[in-house]
Design a protein around this motif. Structure first.
Motif, PDB file in Angstrom:
ATOM      1  N   HIS A 123       0.840  -1.198   0.000  1.00 57.58           N
ATOM      2  CA  HIS A 123       0.000   0.000   0.000  1.00 57.58           C
ATOM      3  C   HIS A 123       0.873   1.246   0.000  1.00 57.58           C
ATOM      4  N   GLY A 124       0.518   2.203  -0.812  1.00 58.51           N
ATOM      5  CA  GLY A 124       1.262   3.449  -0.921  1.00 58.51           C
ATOM      6  C   GLY A 124       2.282   3.448  -2.033  1.00 58.51           C
ATOM      7  N   GLU A 125       2.579   2.256  -2.577  1.00 58.85           N
ATOM      8  CA  GLU A 125       3.512   2.171  -3.691  1.00 58.85           C
ATOM      9  C   GLU A 125       2.741   2.224  -5.010  1.00 58.85           C
ATOM     10  N   TYR A 126       3.448   2.562  -6.071  1.00 59.61           N
ATOM     11  CA  TYR A 126       2.848   2.610  -7.411  1.00 59.61           C
ATOM     12  C   TYR A 126       2.288   1.232  -7.779  1.00 59.61           C
ATOM     13  N   GLY A 127       1.018   1.195  -8.182  1.00 62.93           N
ATOM     14  CA  GLY A 127       0.395  -0.073  -8.560  1.00 62.93           C
ATOM     15  C   GLY A 127       0.094  -0.985  -7.391  1.00 62.93           C
ATOM     16  N   ALA A 128      -0.116  -0.422  -6.199  1.00 64.50           N
ATOM     17  CA  ALA A 128      -0.331  -1.233  -5.007  1.00 64.50           C
ATOM     18  C   ALA A 128      -1.463  -2.244  -5.206  1.00 64.50           C
ATOM     19  N   GLY A 129      -1.232  -3.457  -4.739  1.00 64.34           N
ATOM     20  CA  GLY A 129      -2.232  -4.512  -4.844  1.00 64.34           C
ATOM     21  C   GLY A 129      -1.597  -5.829  -5.252  1.00 64.34           C
ATOM     22  N   LYS A 130      -2.421  -6.862  -5.312  1.00 67.92           N
ATOM     23  CA  LYS A 130      -1.919  -8.205  -5.624  1.00 67.92           C
ATOM     24  C   LYS A 130      -1.729  -8.371  -7.125  1.00 67.92           C
TER      25      LYS A 130
END
Length: 343
Positions: A108-115
């Motif tokens: 979370h908080g990073e570019y493209g956050a998610g699985k």
């Protein structure tokens, strides 16, 4: 040339083709591969991967090996299965070749956050490659065939299947469908072994049409309605690339409104209206649909008295008895489904 105008052949001379990729990521914070060196590995320009990306908005990333990088497009609805439909494909930054094997959770908080999940991978052949058009033949385990990507404006492209439909027997989801209705009876069926029993939740009948990770809803009269905030995108994300038409209702359970699912009428391009209720329920249970805003309702073959007693204890309005061999009759009130009040 601005970043939004770069085509798939641009070599990113202002720092190399991976400059934009590196600039968006911190190797100390993300598990994604972030190679240090400027030298690019050279393969055979024949690797492809499609990754299912559960970011803020679910989409699929198509990546094609080219000149030592993975040229990439984000495809919101996934690759089209039929030449009758074109899908938007947004050209994104080149990725390193190591990304072809990447699966994991971008924090979370990073570019493209998610699985990020590998949805399919394999090899491809190039028929044409230019700044405005890319023609390829894909050889994967879940998707194969001839595709063309063509640029429309800026980073926006479209992807079109050039071959016949991948599954010629597949049928699209219906635009709308009115739900089957139960008749009211005072007593439980006399032959309980022929019936399945569900709780009656007393909610608002709602059908969900899920396709390409997106969901639309219709009400008891087949009219388009809005679902509760967040329900459509999150339910669509759980089903991913599988198209489905679900029957259920929006009911208040434990003080909050959730979507109670109790039937599946269309799945993976196959209408299930003529399939017996027992088989449809097995198919629905097999989807494993469960979340904070939706639940698959339980059902109990041949156990009507116990279900009715439990419904009364929970102050539910009644029980639904459904014949195990009954088809789904859209818009009809049928004796094959019976509502038995608890009072």
């Amino acid at each position: 040339m601005t970043p939004d105008e770069r085509g798939p052949d641009d070599d990113g001379k202002d720092g190399g083709p991976l400059a934009e990729y590196r600039g968006r990521r911190d190797a100390r914070r993300t598990p994604e591969p972030v190679p240090d060196g400027e030298a690019l590995p050279r393969g055979d320009d024949d690797t492809f991967v499609v990754q299912e990306h559960h970011a803020r908005s679910l989409h699929w990333d198509l990546r094609l090996e080219r000149d030592g990088v993975l040229v990439s497009w984000a495809v919101p609805k996934g690759l089209p299965w039929s030449p009758e439909t074109n899908h938007l494909a947004v050209h994104t930054e080149d990725h390193p070749l190591e990304y072809a094997t990447f699966e994991g959770e971008i924090p979370h908080g990073e570019y493209g956050a998610g699985k990020m999940i590998i949805w399919d991978r394999g090899t491809y052949e190039t028929e044409k490659w230019s700044e405005r058009e890319v023609k390829i033949v894909i050889h994967g385990s879940r998707v194969s065939g001839r595709y063309v990507l063509f640029r429309t404006r800026g980073r926006n492209w479209m992807i079109h299947r050039m071959d016949p439909p991948a599954d010629p027997g597949a049928e699209p989801l219906p635009e709308t469908l009115r739900p089957m209705r139960a008749v009211e009876r005072r007593r439980l069926p006399r032959d309980p072994d022929a019936w399945g029993f569900e709780f009656a939740w007393g909610g608002r009948r709602t059908a969900a049409y899920v396709e390409g990770g997106r969901t639309r809803f219709t009400d008891a009269r087949g009219r388009a309605v809005d679902g509760p905030g967040g329900l459509g995108s999150r339910l669509g994300a759980q089903l991913g690339a599988r198209p489905a038409l679900l029957d259920g209702e929006l009911a208040t359970v434990g003080g909050r409104e959730i979507y109670i699912l109790y039937d599946v009428l269309h799945l993976d391009g196959r209408p299930l209206l003529d399939v017996p209720y027992r088989e449809r329920r097995d198919a629905l249970d097999g989807l494993g649909l469960s979340g904070s805003l939706w639940q698959t309702a339980p059902w109990f073959p041949a156990d009507g008295e116990a279900v009715r007693t439990a419904a009364a204890e929970q102050n539910l309005p009644g029980v639904l008895a459904k014949r195990l061999d009954s088809p789904y009759e859209p818009g009809e009130e049928s004796d094959a489904w019976r509502f038995i009040p608890t009072r």
